[in-house]
Write a protein that holds these residues in place. Sequence first.
Motif, PDB file in Angstrom:
ATOM      1  N   THR A  15     -17.488 -32.671  30.883  1.00 40.99           N
ATOM      2  CA  THR A  15     -18.891 -32.457  31.207  1.00 40.99           C
ATOM      3  C   THR A  15     -19.280 -30.997  31.028  1.00 40.99           C
ATOM      4  OG1 THR A  15     -18.844 -34.288  32.790  1.00 40.99           O
ATOM      5  CG2 THR A  15     -20.631 -32.699  33.005  1.00 40.99           C
ATOM      6  N   GLN A  16     -18.350 -30.087  31.297  1.00 41.00           N
ATOM      7  CA  GLN A  16     -18.609 -28.652  31.162  1.00 41.00           C
ATOM      8  C   GLN A  16     -18.097 -28.116  29.832  1.00 41.00           C
ATOM      9  OE1 GLN A  16     -18.093 -26.367  35.038  1.00 41.00           O
ATOM     10  NE2 GLN A  16     -16.804 -28.156  35.480  1.00 41.00           N
ATOM     11  N   SER A  17     -18.107 -28.948  28.810  1.00 40.60           N
ATOM     12  CA  SER A  17     -17.497 -28.555  27.536  1.00 40.60           C
ATOM     13  C   SER A  17     -18.208 -27.387  26.866  1.00 40.60           C
ATOM     14  CB  SER A  17     -17.458 -29.751  26.580  1.00 40.60           C
ATOM     15  OG  SER A  17     -18.761 -30.206  26.274  1.00 40.60           O
ATOM     16  N   SER A  18     -19.467 -27.124  27.220  1.00 41.08           N
ATOM     17  CA  SER A  18     -20.142 -25.966  26.634  1.00 41.08           C
ATOM     18  C   SER A  18     -19.543 -24.660  27.138  1.00 41.08           C
ATOM     19  CB  SER A  18     -21.644 -26.008  26.949  1.00 41.08           C
ATOM     20  OG  SER A  18     -21.863 -25.936  28.355  1.00 41.08           O
ATOM     21  N   GLN A  19     -18.758 -24.746  28.218  1.00 41.56           N
ATOM     22  CA  GLN A  19     -18.128 -23.546  28.773  1.00 41.56           C
ATOM     23  C   GLN A  19     -16.682 -23.388  28.315  1.00 41.56           C
ATOM     24  OE1 GLN A  19     -20.035 -21.403  30.518  1.00 41.56           O
ATOM     25  NE2 GLN A  19     -21.668 -22.868  30.018  1.00 41.56           N
ATOM     26  N   THR A  20     -16.221 -24.330  27.498  1.00 42.70           N
ATOM     27  CA  THR A  20     -14.838 -24.274  27.025  1.00 42.70           C
ATOM     28  C   THR A  20     -14.806 -24.376  25.505  1.00 42.70           C
ATOM     29  OG1 THR A  20     -14.502 -26.670  27.137  1.00 42.70           O
ATOM     30  CG2 THR A  20     -14.042 -25.399  29.135  1.00 42.70           C
ATOM     31  N   THR A  21     -13.665 -24.051  24.929  1.00 39.24           N
ATOM     32  CA  THR A  21     -13.445 -24.224  23.495  1.00 39.24           C
ATOM     33  C   THR A  21     -12.057 -24.812  23.286  1.00 39.24           C
ATOM     34  OG1 THR A  21     -12.382 -22.067  23.119  1.00 39.24           O
ATOM     35  CG2 THR A  21     -14.805 -22.130  23.051  1.00 39.24           C
ATOM     36  N   ASN A  22     -11.791 -25.223  22.041  1.00 41.24           N
ATOM     37  CA  ASN A  22     -10.448 -25.690  21.703  1.00 41.24           C
ATOM     38  C   ASN A  22      -9.674 -24.608  20.952  1.00 41.24           C
ATOM     39  OD1 ASN A  22     -11.828 -25.738  19.302  1.00 41.24           O
ATOM     40  ND2 ASN A  22     -11.161 -27.786  18.686  1.00 41.24           N
ATOM     41  N   MET A  23      -9.910 -23.340  21.300  1.00 32.03           N
ATOM     42  CA  MET A  23      -9.221 -22.235  20.646  1.00 32.03           C
ATOM     43  C   MET A  23      -7.698 -22.287  20.783  1.00 32.03           C
ATOM     44  SD  MET A  23     -11.247 -20.650  18.849  1.00 32.03           S
ATOM     45  CE  MET A  23     -13.021 -20.617  18.587  1.00 32.03           C
ATOM     46  N   PRO A  24      -7.135 -22.874  21.859  1.00 33.15           N
ATOM     47  CA  PRO A  24      -5.673 -23.003  21.866  1.00 33.15           C
ATOM     48  C   PRO A  24      -5.156 -23.802  20.675  1.00 33.15           C
ATOM     49  CG  PRO A  24      -6.533 -23.352  24.061  1.00 33.15           C
ATOM     50  CD  PRO A  24      -7.719 -23.289  23.140  1.00 33.15           C
ATOM     51  N   TYR A  25      -5.931 -24.821  20.271  1.00 32.55           N
ATOM     52  CA  TYR A  25      -5.545 -25.595  19.094  1.00 32.55           C
ATOM     53  C   TYR A  25      -5.583 -24.729  17.839  1.00 32.55           C
ATOM     54  CZ  TYR A  25      -6.002 -28.696  15.085  1.00 32.55           C
ATOM     55  OH  TYR A  25      -5.856 -29.281  13.856  1.00 32.55           O
ATOM     56  N   ARG A  26      -6.614 -23.903  17.707  1.00 33.33           N
ATOM     57  CA  ARG A  26      -6.692 -23.050  16.512  1.00 33.33           C
ATOM     58  C   ARG A  26      -5.527 -22.079  16.469  1.00 33.33           C
ATOM     59  NH1 ARG A  26      -9.131 -21.239  12.192  1.00 33.33           N
ATOM     60  NH2 ARG A  26     -10.558 -22.996  12.195  1.00 33.33           N
ATOM     61  N   ALA A 326      -9.721 -17.785  29.618  1.00 34.51           N
ATOM     62  CA  ALA A 326      -8.715 -17.645  28.562  1.00 34.51           C
ATOM     63  C   ALA A 326      -7.374 -18.292  28.894  1.00 34.51           C
ATOM     64  CB  ALA A 326      -8.507 -16.180  28.186  1.00 34.51           C
ATOM     65  N   GLU A 327      -7.309 -19.050  30.004  1.00 35.10           N
ATOM     66  CA  GLU A 327      -6.095 -19.796  30.302  1.00 35.10           C
ATOM     67  C   GLU A 327      -6.210 -21.202  29.706  1.00 35.10           C
ATOM     68  OE1 GLU A 327      -3.265 -19.056  31.630  1.00 35.10           O
ATOM     69  OE2 GLU A 327      -3.686 -17.008  32.279  1.00 35.10           O
ATOM     70  N   THR A 328      -5.101 -21.744  29.228  1.00 35.13           N
ATOM     71  CA  THR A 328      -5.116 -23.054  28.578  1.00 35.13           C
ATOM     72  C   THR A 328      -5.068 -24.185  29.597  1.00 35.13           C
ATOM     73  OG1 THR A 328      -4.014 -22.191  26.597  1.00 35.13           O
ATOM     74  CG2 THR A 328      -3.899 -24.565  26.965  1.00 35.13           C
ATOM     75  N   ILE A 329      -5.941 -25.170  29.390  1.00 29.88           N
ATOM     76  CA  ILE A 329      -5.956 -26.395  30.193  1.00 29.88           C
ATOM     77  C   ILE A 329      -5.524 -27.540  29.278  1.00 29.88           C
ATOM     78  CG2 ILE A 329      -7.348 -27.974  31.580  1.00 29.88           C
ATOM     79  CD1 ILE A 329      -9.263 -25.626  32.087  1.00 29.88           C
ATOM     80  N   ALA A 330      -4.521 -28.292  29.688  1.00 25.10           N
ATOM     81  CA  ALA A 330      -3.968 -29.360  28.847  1.00 25.10           C
ATOM     82  C   ALA A 330      -4.124 -30.720  29.510  1.00 25.10           C
ATOM     83  CB  ALA A 330      -2.494 -29.090  28.557  1.00 25.10           C
ATOM     84  N   ILE A 331      -4.315 -31.744  28.667  1.00 24.30           N
ATOM     85  CA  ILE A 331      -4.366 -33.133  29.120  1.00 24.30           C
ATOM     86  C   ILE A 331      -3.441 -33.935  28.215  1.00 24.30           C
ATOM     87  CG2 ILE A 331      -5.801 -35.171  29.469  1.00 24.30           C
ATOM     88  CD1 ILE A 331      -8.227 -33.253  29.578  1.00 24.30           C
ATOM     89  N   SER A 332      -2.520 -34.669  28.793  1.00 27.08           N
ATOM     90  CA  SER A 332      -1.651 -35.565  28.022  1.00 27.08           C
ATOM     91  C   SER A 332      -2.261 -36.954  28.025  1.00 27.08           C
ATOM     92  CB  SER A 332      -0.246 -35.613  28.622  1.00 27.08           C
ATOM     93  OG  SER A 332       0.517 -36.649  28.002  1.00 27.08           O
ATOM     94  N   ILE A 333      -2.720 -37.404  26.874  1.00 26.11           N
ATOM     95  CA  ILE A 333      -3.315 -38.736  26.847  1.00 26.11           C
ATOM     96  C   ILE A 333      -2.253 -39.818  27.001  1.00 26.11           C
ATOM     97  CG2 ILE A 333      -5.252 -37.922  25.447  1.00 26.11           C
ATOM     98  CD1 ILE A 333      -4.097 -39.367  23.086  1.00 26.11           C
ATOM     99  N   TRP A 334      -1.008 -39.505  26.734  1.00 28.06           N
ATOM    100  CA  TRP A 334       0.067 -40.466  26.994  1.00 28.06           C
ATOM    101  C   TRP A 334       0.096 -40.815  28.481  1.00 28.06           C
ATOM    102  CZ3 TRP A 334       3.477 -43.091  23.877  1.00 28.06           C
ATOM    103  CH2 TRP A 334       4.572 -43.685  24.497  1.00 28.06           C
ATOM    104  N   THR A 335      -0.101 -39.810  29.320  1.00 30.15           N
ATOM    105  CA  THR A 335      -0.091 -40.035  30.761  1.00 30.15           C
ATOM    106  C   THR A 335      -1.255 -40.909  31.194  1.00 30.15           C
ATOM    107  OG1 THR A 335       0.968 -37.891  31.127  1.00 30.15           O
ATOM    108  CG2 THR A 335      -0.131 -38.896  33.009  1.00 30.15           C
ATOM    109  N   THR A 336      -2.455 -40.595  30.736  1.00 28.03           N
ATOM    110  CA  THR A 336      -3.622 -41.382  31.156  1.00 28.03           C
ATOM    111  C   THR A 336      -3.598 -42.785  30.556  1.00 28.03           C
ATOM    112  OG1 THR A 336      -5.049 -40.616  29.339  1.00 28.03           O
ATOM    113  CG2 THR A 336      -4.979 -39.272  31.334  1.00 28.03           C
ATOM    114  N   HIS A 337      -3.069 -42.927  29.352  1.00 27.88           N
ATOM    115  CA  HIS A 337      -3.049 -44.232  28.687  1.00 27.88           C
ATOM    116  C   HIS A 337      -1.952 -45.148  29.231  1.00 27.88           C
ATOM    117  CE1 HIS A 337      -5.324 -42.846  24.802  1.00 27.88           C
ATOM    118  NE2 HIS A 337      -6.012 -42.657  25.914  1.00 27.88           N
TER     119      HIS A 337
END
Length: 497
Positions: A15-26, A326-337
């Motif tokens: 929901t707050q995605s405008s305040q985050t980026t996927n820069m860890p992926y880059r 600038a700290e990374t937040i991770a979600i494992s979809i294996w866990t939720t699925h």
Amino acid sequence: MFLLTSPKDIIALFTQSSQTTNMPYRRLAVGKMFKMPQKANNLFLSDDSGLASKPRPGSSTKPEERINHPTHTSLMRLLTGPGLKPLVARFAEFFPRNLANANISHHWMEFPDLFSFMRELMLKSTAEAIFGPNLLALNPNLCRDLLEYDTGVSAIAKGVPRWMSPRVYQARDKCLEAFKKYHCFLREHPEYLRATGSETGYDTVGGAEIVRMRQNLWSNFAIMDANAQASEDFGFLWGANHNASHTAFWLLCDMLLNPRILSRFRSTIHDSKTPADSPFDALTLTKSPYLSSLYAETLRLRSADTILREPTYQNLRIGPWLFPRAETIAISIWTTHNDEKAWNTGSAADPHPLRSFWDERFLVSADGRLAGPAKSNPQQQHHHPSPQLETPPADDPPPTSASKPSPTSYSSSSSAISFSTIGLDGIFIPYGGGQAMCPGRMFAKQEILFTLAVLLDEYDIEMGGGRAPEIDFRSFGTGTLAPGGRTAFRIRKRAAV
């Protein structure tokens, strides 16, 4: 790094995605996996203007230095906007042709590996649909090299040194050189680069309009040299094929191992046959509740991606937690699925454990026999449009709000059954969520179902061993999992039905 596991917290993050980026992926994928030069990668990392057409308030990036917005916009226009339909149409033209070039007869023909067979067919078709005929014409070994890279990419992602995995590093080098050669060819045709194309157009020099858009964008930045451009397009093609081909393979295996599912699939796809040159309408396939359930269950069962976000601009509050900038937040979809508390696992009389493939898990039936994928009563959940079928605005990312926590819950109906993900907000998240939700999700569903419809309508296939391949967990965290080892199979053209 912080790990989110609560669906409520995951919804809040999206929901707050405008305040985050996927820069860890880059930093990880583009920088390490695709060998993007650090100076060029910093161009993207330092752009704090956001993805929308209007720069983020407080941004220090000059208008002429914005690169994330136009890069994201070009992808959205191809994969979710006006370019999607012609892209699917080109794939629907090229895949049957590439399949026919395998020269499979009415007699059984044996092949050593079904996974390699599927990946190569889909990669060739996707590469030509996006980059035109010249990428593969100039580099006839590119598919072989990219699949070699794909097989071992997790080693690079995990930082395994070159001397320990020389083949995957060599394959990456060959792929990068192939794209440099292709880009050089494009620059030898200045009339192509100067032309004003249509977003729905396709040029025999450079393929889809996105190729020209990216070439012209990069020409504005001296730091985007030949190495940087090759890294960007190499990553683009790998991303367009990796999860899609893996998902198609697993769904094919599950159907081949269950005659009931295979028969129902063939009966269902018959309704979307067309008299036109393309044997099926891909969009019609995606609207089938049963086919959608097959597709969603494959994503649930075999996806093991790690969603990475960071609060790039300021600290981020989610519930009682304050995540530092600038700290990374991770979600494992294996866990939720695979959360036993969240998912419907059938009844005592008819159990369907989460580590098994249940073709009807995402269906709701009028007679009450099928109750949908969620274990609990989802009355409080909202209906949302399908992320595979909706078409977001071509320019700005789809908006998010507290009333629309994650665009992943929806239902589609056909006679007595409906497809639904109601009750799974923050749980069923194969494409992520928010502004950085995977832009290729709509193309992926259409190409996968079209691929399998053509293949199983025209051919009989039998797998060696009579059981599903083991999962190779070495690629855990980098997308849809690969099988461990080869899957021998035999194939023949079907008799007229």
